[in-house]
Design a protein around this motif. Structure first.
Motif, PDB file in Angstrom:
ATOM      1  N   PRO A 126       0.811  -1.234   0.000  1.00  0.00           N
ATOM      2  CA  PRO A 126       0.000   0.000   0.000  1.00  0.00           C
ATOM      3  C   PRO A 126       0.840   1.279   0.000  1.00  0.00           C
ATOM      4  CG  PRO A 126      -0.896  -1.571   1.576  1.00  0.00           C
ATOM      5  CD  PRO A 126       0.429  -2.121   1.105  1.00  0.00           C
ATOM      6  N   ASN A 127       1.956   1.284   0.738  1.00  0.00           N
ATOM      7  CA  ASN A 127       2.822   2.473   0.741  1.00  0.00           C
ATOM      8  C   ASN A 127       3.434   2.708  -0.632  1.00  0.00           C
ATOM      9  OD1 ASN A 127       2.300   2.994   3.423  1.00  0.00           O
ATOM     10  ND2 ASN A 127       4.212   2.121   4.160  1.00  0.00           N
ATOM     11  N   ALA A 128       3.884   1.645  -1.285  1.00  0.00           N
ATOM     12  CA  ALA A 128       4.460   1.787  -2.626  1.00  0.00           C
ATOM     13  C   ALA A 128       3.397   2.249  -3.619  1.00  0.00           C
ATOM     14  CB  ALA A 128       5.067   0.464  -3.076  1.00  0.00           C
ATOM     15  N   TYR A 129       2.194   1.720  -3.477  1.00  0.00           N
ATOM     16  CA  TYR A 129       1.129   2.119  -4.394  1.00  0.00           C
ATOM     17  C   TYR A 129       0.828   3.610  -4.262  1.00  0.00           C
ATOM     18  CZ  TYR A 129      -3.178   2.516  -6.927  1.00  0.00           C
ATOM     19  OH  TYR A 129      -4.126   2.921  -7.821  1.00  0.00           O
ATOM     20  N   SER A 130       0.836   4.128  -3.041  1.00  0.00           N
ATOM     21  CA  SER A 130       0.568   5.559  -2.875  1.00  0.00           C
ATOM     22  C   SER A 130       1.625   6.410  -3.571  1.00  0.00           C
ATOM     23  CB  SER A 130       0.449   5.932  -1.394  1.00  0.00           C
ATOM     24  OG  SER A 130       1.680   5.800  -0.736  1.00  0.00           O
ATOM     25  N   LYS A 131       2.833   5.882  -3.715  1.00  0.00           N
ATOM     26  CA  LYS A 131       3.915   6.594  -4.395  1.00  0.00           C
ATOM     27  C   LYS A 131       3.861   6.402  -5.918  1.00  0.00           C
ATOM     28  CE  LYS A 131       8.982   6.923  -4.410  1.00  0.00           C
ATOM     29  NZ  LYS A 131      10.221   6.454  -3.759  1.00  0.00           N
ATOM     30  N   TYR A 132       3.445   5.226  -6.373  1.00  0.00           N
ATOM     31  CA  TYR A 132       3.510   4.879  -7.798  1.00  0.00           C
ATOM     32  C   TYR A 132       2.136   4.731  -8.457  1.00  0.00           C
ATOM     33  CZ  TYR A 132       8.470   3.991  -7.122  1.00  0.00           C
ATOM     34  OH  TYR A 132       9.806   4.128  -6.842  1.00  0.00           O
ATOM     35  N   ASN A 133       1.098   5.278  -7.884  1.00  0.00           N
ATOM     36  CA  ASN A 133      -0.246   5.052  -8.420  1.00  0.00           C
ATOM     37  C   ASN A 133      -0.541   5.784  -9.727  1.00  0.00           C
ATOM     38  OD1 ASN A 133      -0.677   7.682  -7.582  1.00  0.00           O
ATOM     39  ND2 ASN A 133      -2.045   7.126  -5.904  1.00  0.00           N
ATOM     40  N   LYS A 134       0.399   6.555 -10.213  1.00  0.00           N
ATOM     41  CA  LYS A 134       0.204   7.269 -11.491  1.00  0.00           C
ATOM     42  C   LYS A 134       0.943   6.594 -12.661  1.00  0.00           C
ATOM     43  CE  LYS A 134      -2.112  10.724  -9.670  1.00  0.00           C
ATOM     44  NZ  LYS A 134      -3.344  10.274  -9.096  1.00  0.00           N
ATOM     45  N   ILE A 135       1.664   5.518 -12.386  1.00  0.00           N
ATOM     46  CA  ILE A 135       2.381   4.844 -13.467  1.00  0.00           C
ATOM     47  C   ILE A 135       1.423   3.983 -14.286  1.00  0.00           C
ATOM     48  CG2 ILE A 135       4.538   4.781 -12.138  1.00  0.00           C
ATOM     49  CD1 ILE A 135       4.017   1.694 -11.821  1.00  0.00           C
ATOM     50  N   ASN A 136       1.883   3.546 -15.426  1.00  0.00           N
ATOM     51  CA  ASN A 136       1.186   2.553 -16.234  1.00  0.00           C
ATOM     52  C   ASN A 136       2.149   1.406 -16.452  1.00  0.00           C
ATOM     53  OD1 ASN A 136      -1.307   3.950 -16.788  1.00  0.00           O
ATOM     54  ND2 ASN A 136      -0.083   5.336 -18.031  1.00  0.00           N
ATOM     55  N   THR A 137       1.622   0.185 -16.450  1.00  0.00           N
ATOM     56  CA  THR A 137       2.481  -0.975 -16.649  1.00  0.00           C
ATOM     57  C   THR A 137       1.768  -2.041 -17.465  1.00  0.00           C
ATOM     58  OG1 THR A 137       3.877  -2.613 -15.549  1.00  0.00           O
ATOM     59  CG2 THR A 137       1.781  -2.120 -14.491  1.00  0.00           C
ATOM     60  N   ASN A 138       2.550  -2.844 -18.135  1.00  0.00           N
ATOM     61  CA  ASN A 138       2.026  -3.996 -18.869  1.00  0.00           C
ATOM     62  C   ASN A 138       2.289  -5.298 -18.127  1.00  0.00           C
ATOM     63  OD1 ASN A 138       0.927  -2.852 -21.315  1.00  0.00           O
ATOM     64  ND2 ASN A 138       3.019  -2.230 -21.764  1.00  0.00           N
ATOM     65  N   PHE A 139       2.827  -5.196 -16.896  1.00  0.00           N
ATOM     66  CA  PHE A 139       3.225  -6.395 -16.161  1.00  0.00           C
ATOM     67  C   PHE A 139       3.038  -6.191 -14.671  1.00  0.00           C
ATOM     68  CE2 PHE A 139       6.235  -9.141 -14.009  1.00  0.00           C
ATOM     69  CZ  PHE A 139       6.171 -10.330 -14.719  1.00  0.00           C
ATOM     70  N   LEU A 140       2.323  -7.101 -14.056  1.00  0.00           N
ATOM     71  CA  LEU A 140       2.072  -7.062 -12.627  1.00  0.00           C
ATOM     72  C   LEU A 140       2.180  -8.476 -12.079  1.00  0.00           C
ATOM     73  CD1 LEU A 140       1.096  -5.592 -10.070  1.00  0.00           C
ATOM     74  CD2 LEU A 140      -1.246  -5.835 -10.925  1.00  0.00           C
TER      75      LEU A 140
END
Length: 166
Positions: A126-140
């Motif tokens: 959750p902490n990382a998501y709050s920092k990176y929630n504006k990125i786009n990715t093709n892999f999770l």
């Protein structure tokens, strides 16, 4: 007697023994067919990605999966792995008797010359998501806390940054 190799060489013909020998040397639970599949799908995602995009990995521990993904980044000279893990106090840490897995992760990435292809976020999902929630990715790749509640939470958060078709 020769070493056993990929169960599915016909499915992933471009995956060589070097990948398997490298990743299998790192402690973890990722099975041989999972190593091959993870690397393959990372390559496919990279082909659809911009050079500076991230491939997101939740849960890296000592880097078995991180290395499989980062090898794809290095081979295609594109993208970086965003490796998210608090690196301490998980059930895995207790079971494996590892106090802090960050040292081992960095050691493995350095040994295989992959550190430049990985952004390490030593924090919770959750902490990382709050920092990176504006990125786009093709892999999770979600391989953090395996309890249903936490997997569901990770998926709910991180799927929002996943591109259509990713």
């Amino acid at each position: 007697m020769t070493k056993p190799r990929s169960m599915w060489p016909w499915l992933f013909p471009q995956t060589g023994d070097v990948l398997l020998d490298t990743v299998r040397s790192i402690p973890g639970w990722l099975a041989q067919n999972e190593i091959i599949a993870l690397n393959y799908f990372a390559k496919e995602a990279i082909k659809k990605s911009d050079k500076n995009e991230f491939l997101v990995e939740i849960g890296s521990f000592l880097g078995r999966s991180t290395v499989a993904i980062a090898i794809a980044c290095k081979n295609l000279n594109k993208c970086k792995v965003l490796a998210v893990d608090p690196h301490m106090n998980s059930d895995t840490h207790k079971y494996m008797k590892v106090k802090n897995s960050l040292v081992g992760l960095k050691k493995n990435l350095t040994h295989y010359k992959l550190l430049e292809y990985v952004i390490i976020e030593k924090t919770s999902s959750p902490n990382a998501y709050s920092k990176y929630n504006k990125i786009n990715t093709n892999f999770l790749f979600l391989d953090g806390d395996h309890r249903y509640k936490n997997v569901s939470k990770d998926f709910s958060m991180w799927s929002k940054v996943l591109n259509y078709g990713g």
